[in-house]
Motif scaffolding. Structure first.
Motif, PDB file in Angstrom:
ATOM      1  N   PRO A   4       0.967  -1.266  -0.130  1.00 31.84           N
ATOM      2  CA  PRO A   4       0.118   0.188  -0.096  1.00 31.84           C
ATOM      3  C   PRO A   4       0.889   1.197  -0.053  1.00 31.84           C
ATOM      4  O   PRO A   4       1.823   1.323   0.560  1.00 31.84           O
ATOM      5  CB  PRO A   4      -0.793  -0.179   1.305  1.00 31.84           C
ATOM      6  N   ASN A  43      -6.592  -6.738   4.726  1.00 27.63           N
ATOM      7  CA  ASN A  43      -5.972  -5.192   4.937  1.00 27.63           C
ATOM      8  C   ASN A  43      -6.811  -4.125   5.545  1.00 27.63           C
ATOM      9  O   ASN A  43      -6.167  -3.231   5.576  1.00 27.63           O
ATOM     10  CB  ASN A  43      -5.217  -5.255   3.599  1.00 27.63           C
ATOM     11  N   TYR A  44      -7.919  -4.142   5.257  1.00 22.90           N
ATOM     12  CA  TYR A  44      -8.985  -3.202   5.275  1.00 22.90           C
ATOM     13  C   TYR A  44      -8.753  -2.266   6.798  1.00 22.90           C
ATOM     14  O   TYR A  44      -8.351  -3.133   7.923  1.00 22.90           O
ATOM     15  CB  TYR A  44     -10.289  -3.298   5.271  1.00 22.90           C
ATOM     16  N   LEU A  45      -8.630  -1.045   6.999  1.00 21.42           N
ATOM     17  CA  LEU A  45      -8.152  -0.352   8.344  1.00 21.42           C
ATOM     18  C   LEU A  45      -9.082  -0.676   9.456  1.00 21.42           C
ATOM     19  O   LEU A  45      -8.320  -0.873  10.510  1.00 21.42           O
ATOM     20  CB  LEU A  45      -8.262   1.101   8.090  1.00 21.42           C
ATOM     21  N   ILE A 193      -2.136   3.259  10.864  1.00 23.09           N
ATOM     22  CA  ILE A 193      -2.370   2.159   9.762  1.00 23.09           C
ATOM     23  C   ILE A 193      -2.302   0.919  10.615  1.00 23.09           C
ATOM     24  O   ILE A 193      -1.719   0.773  11.574  1.00 23.09           O
ATOM     25  CB  ILE A 193      -1.040   2.377   8.831  1.00 23.09           C
ATOM     26  N   ARG A 194      -2.953  -0.221  10.185  1.00 25.85           N
ATOM     27  CA  ARG A 194      -2.819  -1.243  10.622  1.00 25.85           C
ATOM     28  C   ARG A 194      -1.370  -2.109  10.742  1.00 25.85           C
ATOM     29  O   ARG A 194      -0.637  -2.041   9.734  1.00 25.85           O
ATOM     30  CB  ARG A 194      -3.815  -2.503   9.963  1.00 25.85           C
ATOM     31  N   VAL A 197      -0.799  -4.922   8.353  1.00 25.54           N
ATOM     32  CA  VAL A 197      -0.482  -4.308   6.976  1.00 25.54           C
ATOM     33  C   VAL A 197       0.917  -4.018   6.838  1.00 25.54           C
ATOM     34  O   VAL A 197       1.563  -4.266   5.742  1.00 25.54           O
ATOM     35  CB  VAL A 197      -1.659  -3.315   6.542  1.00 25.54           C
ATOM     36  N   GLU A 198       1.323  -3.042   7.698  1.00 30.70           N
ATOM     37  CA  GLU A 198       2.592  -2.518   7.639  1.00 30.70           C
ATOM     38  C   GLU A 198       3.668  -3.403   7.780  1.00 30.70           C
ATOM     39  O   GLU A 198       4.815  -3.400   7.088  1.00 30.70           O
ATOM     40  CB  GLU A 198       2.833  -1.288   8.740  1.00 30.70           C
ATOM     41  N   GLY A 281      -4.617   4.746   1.657  1.00 33.25           N
ATOM     42  CA  GLY A 281      -4.111   3.375   1.149  1.00 33.25           C
ATOM     43  C   GLY A 281      -3.578   3.293  -0.061  1.00 33.25           C
ATOM     44  O   GLY A 281      -2.612   4.186  -0.406  1.00 33.25           O
ATOM     45  N   VAL A 296      -5.922   1.469   4.159  1.00 29.48           N
ATOM     46  CA  VAL A 296      -5.400   0.719   5.323  1.00 29.48           C
ATOM     47  C   VAL A 296      -5.404   1.571   6.500  1.00 29.48           C
ATOM     48  O   VAL A 296      -4.495   0.932   7.567  1.00 29.48           O
ATOM     49  CB  VAL A 296      -4.322  -0.039   4.694  1.00 29.48           C
TER      50      VAL A 296
END
Length: 346
Positions: A4, A43-45, A193-194, A197-198, A281, A296
Protein backbone atom coordinates in the motif's frame (compact mmCIF):
# COMPACT_ATOMS: atom_id res chain seq x y z
CA UNK A 1 -1.88 -7.19 -2.85
CA UNK A 2 0.99 -4.89 -3.68
CA UNK A 3 2.50 -2.70 -1.00
CA UNK A 4 0.00 0.00 0.00
CA UNK A 5 1.12 3.55 -0.73
CA UNK A 6 0.17 6.77 0.95
CA UNK A 7 -2.25 7.91 -1.71
CA UNK A 8 -5.18 9.94 -0.53
CA UNK A 9 -6.48 10.53 -4.02
CA UNK A 10 -10.13 10.90 -4.95
CA UNK A 11 -11.73 8.50 -7.46
CA UNK A 12 -11.28 9.61 -11.05
CA UNK A 13 -14.32 10.64 -13.11
CA UNK A 14 -15.85 7.81 -15.07
CA UNK A 15 -14.48 8.99 -18.41
CA UNK A 16 -10.92 8.88 -17.06
CA UNK A 17 -11.14 5.73 -14.98
CA UNK A 18 -11.08 3.15 -17.80
CA UNK A 19 -10.99 2.79 -21.57
CA UNK A 20 -14.44 3.25 -23.07
CA UNK A 21 -16.46 0.04 -23.44
CA UNK A 22 -13.85 -2.27 -21.95
CA UNK A 23 -15.37 -5.73 -22.42
CA UNK A 24 -16.93 -7.61 -19.53
CA UNK A 25 -15.49 -11.10 -19.05
CA UNK A 26 -17.33 -13.09 -16.40
CA UNK A 27 -14.36 -15.17 -15.28
CA UNK A 28 -12.15 -12.09 -14.88
CA UNK A 29 -14.86 -10.21 -12.99
CA UNK A 30 -15.51 -13.07 -10.58
CA UNK A 31 -11.77 -13.47 -9.96
CA UNK A 32 -11.58 -9.74 -9.18
CA UNK A 33 -14.38 -10.04 -6.61
CA UNK A 34 -12.70 -13.03 -4.95
CA UNK A 35 -9.41 -11.14 -4.75
CA UNK A 36 -11.17 -8.05 -3.44
CA UNK A 37 -12.91 -10.05 -0.70
CA UNK A 38 -9.56 -11.50 0.39
CA UNK A 39 -7.85 -8.09 0.24
CA UNK A 40 -10.38 -6.25 2.41
CA UNK A 41 -10.49 -9.11 4.90
CA UNK A 42 -6.72 -9.05 5.31
CA UNK A 43 -5.96 -5.34 4.97
CA UNK A 44 -8.94 -3.01 5.50
CA UNK A 45 -8.19 -0.46 8.22
CA UNK A 46 -11.07 -1.63 10.45
CA UNK A 47 -10.70 -5.44 10.75
CA UNK A 48 -14.31 -6.01 11.78
CA UNK A 49 -15.61 -4.22 8.68
CA UNK A 50 -13.01 -5.94 6.53
CA UNK A 51 -14.51 -9.29 7.53
CA UNK A 52 -18.05 -8.03 6.95
CA UNK A 53 -17.14 -6.66 3.52
CA UNK A 54 -15.62 -10.02 2.60
CA UNK A 55 -18.70 -11.98 3.68
CA UNK A 56 -20.92 -9.56 1.76
CA UNK A 57 -18.88 -9.80 -1.45
CA UNK A 58 -18.70 -13.59 -1.33
CA UNK A 59 -22.44 -13.84 -0.77
CA UNK A 60 -23.15 -11.58 -3.75
CA UNK A 61 -20.77 -13.59 -5.89
CA UNK A 62 -22.43 -16.88 -4.90
CA UNK A 63 -25.83 -15.38 -5.69
CA UNK A 64 -24.72 -14.54 -9.23
CA UNK A 65 -24.95 -10.77 -8.80
CA UNK A 66 -21.72 -10.15 -10.68
CA UNK A 67 -22.19 -12.50 -13.64
CA UNK A 68 -23.63 -10.34 -16.42
CA UNK A 69 -22.80 -6.71 -17.33
CA UNK A 70 -22.61 -4.79 -20.57
CA UNK A 71 -19.03 -3.70 -19.99
CA UNK A 72 -16.27 -3.89 -17.39
CA UNK A 73 -16.73 -0.35 -16.14
CA UNK A 74 -20.41 -0.91 -15.31
CA UNK A 75 -19.45 -4.01 -13.34
CA UNK A 76 -16.72 -2.19 -11.39
CA UNK A 77 -19.07 0.64 -10.54
CA UNK A 78 -21.72 -1.81 -9.35
CA UNK A 79 -19.25 -3.48 -6.99
CA UNK A 80 -18.14 -0.08 -5.68
CA UNK A 81 -21.73 1.07 -5.19
CA UNK A 82 -22.56 -2.17 -3.36
CA UNK A 83 -19.61 -1.72 -1.00
CA UNK A 84 -20.51 1.87 -0.19
CA UNK A 85 -24.17 1.04 0.36
CA UNK A 86 -23.12 -1.72 2.76
CA UNK A 87 -20.69 0.54 4.68
CA UNK A 88 -19.75 3.98 3.33
CA UNK A 89 -16.06 4.55 2.67
CA UNK A 90 -15.26 7.25 0.14
CA UNK A 91 -11.98 5.62 -0.90
CA UNK A 92 -12.75 1.89 -1.15
CA UNK A 93 -13.46 1.13 -4.79
CA UNK A 94 -12.97 -1.28 -7.68
CA UNK A 95 -11.78 0.11 -11.02
CA UNK A 96 -10.92 -1.17 -14.45
CA UNK A 97 -7.13 -1.11 -14.68
CA UNK A 98 -5.83 1.37 -17.22
CA UNK A 99 -3.33 -0.41 -19.48
CA UNK A 100 -1.83 2.84 -20.75
CA UNK A 101 -0.55 3.66 -17.25
CA UNK A 102 0.99 0.28 -16.41
CA UNK A 103 4.73 0.53 -16.03
CA UNK A 104 4.90 4.30 -16.58
CA UNK A 105 6.93 6.59 -14.33
CA UNK A 106 4.85 7.99 -11.50
CA UNK A 107 5.12 10.62 -8.79
CA UNK A 108 5.20 9.38 -5.17
CA UNK A 109 1.41 9.60 -4.89
CA UNK A 110 0.50 7.83 -8.07
CA UNK A 111 0.25 10.56 -10.70
CA UNK A 112 2.51 11.29 -13.66
CA UNK A 113 6.03 12.14 -12.51
CA UNK A 114 6.14 15.44 -14.43
CA UNK A 115 2.66 16.74 -13.58
CA UNK A 116 2.31 20.33 -12.34
CA UNK A 117 -0.80 20.54 -10.18
CA UNK A 118 -0.45 24.22 -9.38
CA UNK A 119 -3.27 25.62 -11.49
CA UNK A 120 -2.68 29.32 -10.80
CA UNK A 121 -0.41 31.34 -8.55
CA UNK A 122 0.52 34.99 -8.08
CA UNK A 123 -0.54 38.28 -6.53
CA UNK A 124 -4.30 38.89 -6.47
CA UNK A 125 -3.96 42.30 -4.84
CA UNK A 126 -1.22 44.26 -3.06
CA UNK A 127 0.03 42.02 -0.25
CA UNK A 128 -2.38 39.18 -1.11
CA UNK A 129 -0.76 36.02 -2.53
CA UNK A 130 -2.79 33.22 -4.10
CA UNK A 131 -2.06 29.61 -5.03
CA UNK A 132 -4.56 27.17 -6.54
CA UNK A 133 -3.94 23.40 -6.39
CA UNK A 134 -5.57 20.75 -8.57
CA UNK A 135 -4.02 18.05 -6.38
CA UNK A 136 -1.02 17.05 -4.28
CA UNK A 137 0.88 14.57 -6.50
CA UNK A 138 4.26 14.95 -4.79
CA UNK A 139 5.88 15.39 -8.20
CA UNK A 140 9.12 17.35 -8.32
CA UNK A 141 7.54 19.62 -10.93
CA UNK A 142 4.77 20.62 -8.53
CA UNK A 143 7.14 20.87 -5.55
CA UNK A 144 9.45 23.16 -7.52
CA UNK A 145 6.48 25.37 -8.39
CA UNK A 146 5.49 25.57 -4.71
CA UNK A 147 9.04 26.47 -3.64
CA UNK A 148 9.15 29.20 -6.28
CA UNK A 149 5.79 30.57 -5.17
CA UNK A 150 6.78 30.65 -1.50
CA UNK A 151 10.02 32.47 -2.32
CA UNK A 152 8.41 35.03 -4.63
CA UNK A 153 5.58 35.78 -2.19
CA UNK A 154 7.50 35.59 1.09
CA UNK A 155 6.43 39.10 2.11
CA UNK A 156 2.69 38.56 1.61
CA UNK A 157 0.44 39.89 4.34
CA UNK A 158 -2.33 37.47 3.34
CA UNK A 159 -2.08 34.03 1.74
CA UNK A 160 -5.07 32.45 -0.02
CA UNK A 161 -4.79 28.70 -0.70
CA UNK A 162 -7.44 27.40 -3.09
CA UNK A 163 -8.27 23.68 -2.84
CA UNK A 164 -11.88 23.86 -4.02
CA UNK A 165 -11.23 21.31 -6.80
CA UNK A 166 -8.38 19.39 -5.15
CA UNK A 167 -8.99 15.63 -5.05
CA UNK A 168 -6.04 14.78 -2.81
CA UNK A 169 -2.65 13.09 -3.05
CA UNK A 170 0.04 13.20 -0.37
CA UNK A 171 1.72 15.46 2.15
CA UNK A 172 4.76 16.86 0.34
CA UNK A 173 3.25 20.08 -1.03
CA UNK A 174 1.53 21.01 2.19
CA UNK A 175 4.70 20.29 4.21
CA UNK A 176 6.53 22.96 2.21
CA UNK A 177 3.79 25.44 3.04
CA UNK A 178 3.64 24.43 6.72
CA UNK A 179 7.38 25.08 7.07
CA UNK A 180 6.81 28.73 6.14
CA UNK A 181 3.53 29.54 7.88
CA UNK A 182 4.08 27.97 11.33
CA UNK A 183 6.32 29.96 13.65
CA UNK A 184 6.95 27.03 16.03
CA UNK A 185 6.80 23.20 15.88
CA UNK A 186 3.16 22.14 15.93
CA UNK A 187 1.35 18.82 16.08
CA UNK A 188 -1.19 18.78 13.27
CA UNK A 189 -3.04 15.45 13.04
CA UNK A 190 -2.56 11.76 13.89
CA UNK A 191 -2.39 8.95 11.33
CA UNK A 192 -3.11 5.26 12.02
CA UNK A 193 -2.28 2.21 9.92
CA UNK A 194 -2.96 -1.45 10.68
CA UNK A 195 0.28 -2.81 12.12
CA UNK A 196 -0.23 -6.19 10.40
CA UNK A 197 -0.48 -4.48 7.02
CA UNK A 198 2.66 -2.45 7.63
CA UNK A 199 4.55 -5.53 8.86
CA UNK A 200 3.55 -7.53 5.78
CA UNK A 201 3.90 -4.93 3.03
CA UNK A 202 6.19 -2.30 4.51
CA UNK A 203 5.48 1.24 5.57
CA UNK A 204 3.70 3.64 3.21
CA UNK A 205 5.74 6.38 4.91
CA UNK A 206 9.40 7.28 4.67
CA UNK A 207 10.85 5.92 7.95
CA UNK A 208 13.30 8.84 7.99
CA UNK A 209 10.60 11.50 7.61
CA UNK A 210 10.99 13.76 10.67
CA UNK A 211 7.52 15.19 10.11
CA UNK A 212 5.83 11.83 10.79
CA UNK A 213 6.79 10.74 14.30
CA UNK A 214 5.83 7.37 15.77
CA UNK A 215 3.84 7.63 18.99
CA UNK A 216 2.01 5.18 21.25
CA UNK A 217 -1.25 3.70 19.96
CA UNK A 218 -3.45 0.60 20.22
CA UNK A 219 -1.75 -2.80 20.00
CA UNK A 220 -2.97 -3.48 16.46
CA UNK A 221 -2.17 0.01 15.17
CA UNK A 222 0.97 1.90 14.17
CA UNK A 223 0.31 5.52 15.02
CA UNK A 224 2.18 8.60 13.84
CA UNK A 225 1.69 12.28 14.43
CA UNK A 226 2.10 14.72 11.57
CA UNK A 227 4.19 17.71 12.56
CA UNK A 228 4.74 21.17 11.14
CA UNK A 229 8.34 22.29 11.66
CA UNK A 230 9.46 25.80 10.71
CA UNK A 231 12.10 26.02 7.99
CA UNK A 232 15.60 27.08 9.00
CA UNK A 233 15.17 30.14 6.79
CA UNK A 234 11.64 31.38 7.42
CA UNK A 235 9.94 34.20 5.57
CA UNK A 236 7.35 36.73 6.60
CA UNK A 237 4.62 34.19 5.78
CA UNK A 238 4.82 32.98 9.37
CA UNK A 239 2.91 36.15 10.28
CA UNK A 240 0.55 36.19 7.27
CA UNK A 241 -3.19 35.78 7.52
CA UNK A 242 -4.05 32.49 5.81
CA UNK A 243 -7.35 31.74 4.09
CA UNK A 244 -8.20 28.26 2.76
CA UNK A 245 -10.92 27.94 0.11
CA UNK A 246 -12.90 24.67 0.26
CA UNK A 247 -15.82 22.98 -1.46
CA UNK A 248 -17.63 19.66 -1.51
CA UNK A 249 -15.08 18.60 -4.17
CA UNK A 250 -12.22 19.11 -1.70
CA UNK A 251 -11.26 15.53 -0.89
CA UNK A 252 -8.85 13.32 1.01
CA UNK A 253 -5.34 14.80 1.45
CA UNK A 254 -6.84 18.23 0.69
CA UNK A 255 -9.13 17.58 3.66
CA UNK A 256 -6.06 16.66 5.72
CA UNK A 257 -4.77 20.15 4.97
CA UNK A 258 -8.17 21.61 5.87
CA UNK A 259 -8.42 19.94 9.28
CA UNK A 260 -4.75 20.57 10.09
CA UNK A 261 -5.11 24.31 9.49
CA UNK A 262 -8.50 24.52 11.21
CA UNK A 263 -7.53 22.49 14.27
CA UNK A 264 -4.41 24.59 14.87
CA UNK A 265 -6.23 27.87 14.13
CA UNK A 266 -3.63 28.76 11.51
CA UNK A 267 -6.13 29.53 8.75
CA UNK A 268 -9.68 30.66 8.21
CA UNK A 269 -11.58 28.11 6.11
CA UNK A 270 -13.92 29.78 3.63
CA UNK A 271 -16.45 27.97 1.44
CA UNK A 272 -18.29 24.66 1.83
CA UNK A 273 -17.89 21.52 3.92
CA UNK A 274 -15.36 19.20 2.27
CA UNK A 275 -16.11 15.86 0.58
CA UNK A 276 -15.60 13.47 3.51
CA UNK A 277 -12.78 11.01 2.70
CA UNK A 278 -10.33 10.50 5.59
CA UNK A 279 -8.90 7.06 4.79
CA UNK A 280 -5.62 6.39 2.99
CA UNK A 281 -4.23 3.32 1.29
CA UNK A 282 -3.19 2.23 -2.16
CA UNK A 283 -4.14 0.55 -5.42
CA UNK A 284 -3.67 -3.21 -5.81
CA UNK A 285 -4.42 -5.51 -8.77
CA UNK A 286 -7.57 -7.63 -8.58
CA UNK A 287 -7.86 -10.59 -10.92
CA UNK A 288 -7.09 -9.73 -14.54
CA UNK A 289 -7.86 -6.23 -15.73
CA UNK A 290 -9.06 -4.72 -12.44
CA UNK A 291 -7.57 -2.86 -9.50
CA UNK A 292 -8.94 -1.73 -6.15
CA UNK A 293 -8.09 1.05 -3.75
CA UNK A 294 -7.87 -0.56 -0.31
CA UNK A 295 -7.91 1.84 2.66
CA UNK A 296 -5.42 0.64 5.27
CA UNK A 297 -5.25 3.71 7.51
CA UNK A 298 -6.97 6.88 8.62
CA UNK A 299 -6.15 10.44 9.63
CA UNK A 300 -7.89 12.09 12.59
CA UNK A 301 -7.96 14.89 15.13
CA UNK A 302 -5.80 13.85 18.12
CA UNK A 303 -7.95 15.92 20.47
CA UNK A 304 -11.23 14.19 19.66
CA UNK A 305 -10.20 10.94 17.98
CA UNK A 306 -12.61 11.82 15.17
CA UNK A 307 -11.88 11.98 11.46
CA UNK A 308 -13.81 13.68 8.66
CA UNK A 309 -14.87 10.43 6.98
CA UNK A 310 -18.41 10.83 5.66
CA UNK A 311 -18.88 14.28 7.20
CA UNK A 312 -16.19 16.52 5.76
CA UNK A 313 -14.44 19.46 7.39
CA UNK A 314 -16.77 22.37 8.05
CA UNK A 315 -15.64 25.88 7.02
CA UNK A 316 -15.26 28.76 9.47
CA UNK A 317 -17.04 31.05 7.02
CA UNK A 318 -19.75 29.19 5.11
CA UNK A 319 -20.46 30.51 1.61
CA UNK A 320 -21.13 28.81 -1.73
CA UNK A 321 -17.88 27.57 -3.26
CA UNK A 322 -18.10 29.99 -6.17
CA UNK A 323 -18.25 32.89 -3.70
CA UNK A 324 -15.37 31.73 -1.50
CA UNK A 325 -12.64 33.75 -3.23
CA UNK A 326 -14.72 36.93 -3.08
CA UNK A 327 -15.25 36.37 0.65
CA UNK A 328 -11.57 35.63 1.34
CA UNK A 329 -10.50 38.78 -0.50
CA UNK A 330 -12.98 40.77 1.55
CA UNK A 331 -11.62 39.27 4.76
CA UNK A 332 -8.09 40.12 3.60
CA UNK A 333 -9.13 43.74 3.10
CA UNK A 334 -8.67 43.69 -0.67
CA UNK A 335 -11.08 45.89 -2.59
CA UNK A 336 -11.39 43.67 -5.64
CA UNK A 337 -13.66 40.83 -6.71
CA UNK A 338 -12.38 37.33 -7.26
CA UNK A 339 -13.08 37.36 -11.00
CA UNK A 340 -11.31 40.68 -11.48
CA UNK A 341 -8.35 39.59 -9.36
CA UNK A 342 -7.94 36.34 -11.29
CA UNK A 343 -8.20 38.15 -14.59
CA UNK A 344 -5.27 40.37 -13.66
CA UNK A 345 -3.29 37.68 -11.80
CA UNK A 346 0.37 38.69 -11.64
Amino acid sequence: MSAPLLAQAAPLPAAETAPAKAPFVKADAEAAVRDLANAVEENYLFPEYGRKYAIFLRANLAAGKYSDFGDAETFARKVTDDLREFHKDGHLRLEVARPEERGTAQAPNGGPANVNDVAKAGWLAPGVAYIDFNGFPGSETTLAEVRKFLDEHKDAKSLIIDIRHNGGGGLAEMNLIFAQIYAKPTTLLDMDIRSAVEAKYGSPFDPKDPLLRRIAGPDTINRREHLAVPAAQQSGLKDAQVYLLTSKRTFSAAEHLSLALKRTHRATLVGEATGGGAHFGGMAPMGTGYAAFIPVGRTFDPDTGESWEGTGVKPDVAVPADKALDEALKLAGAKVTGSAALASLQ
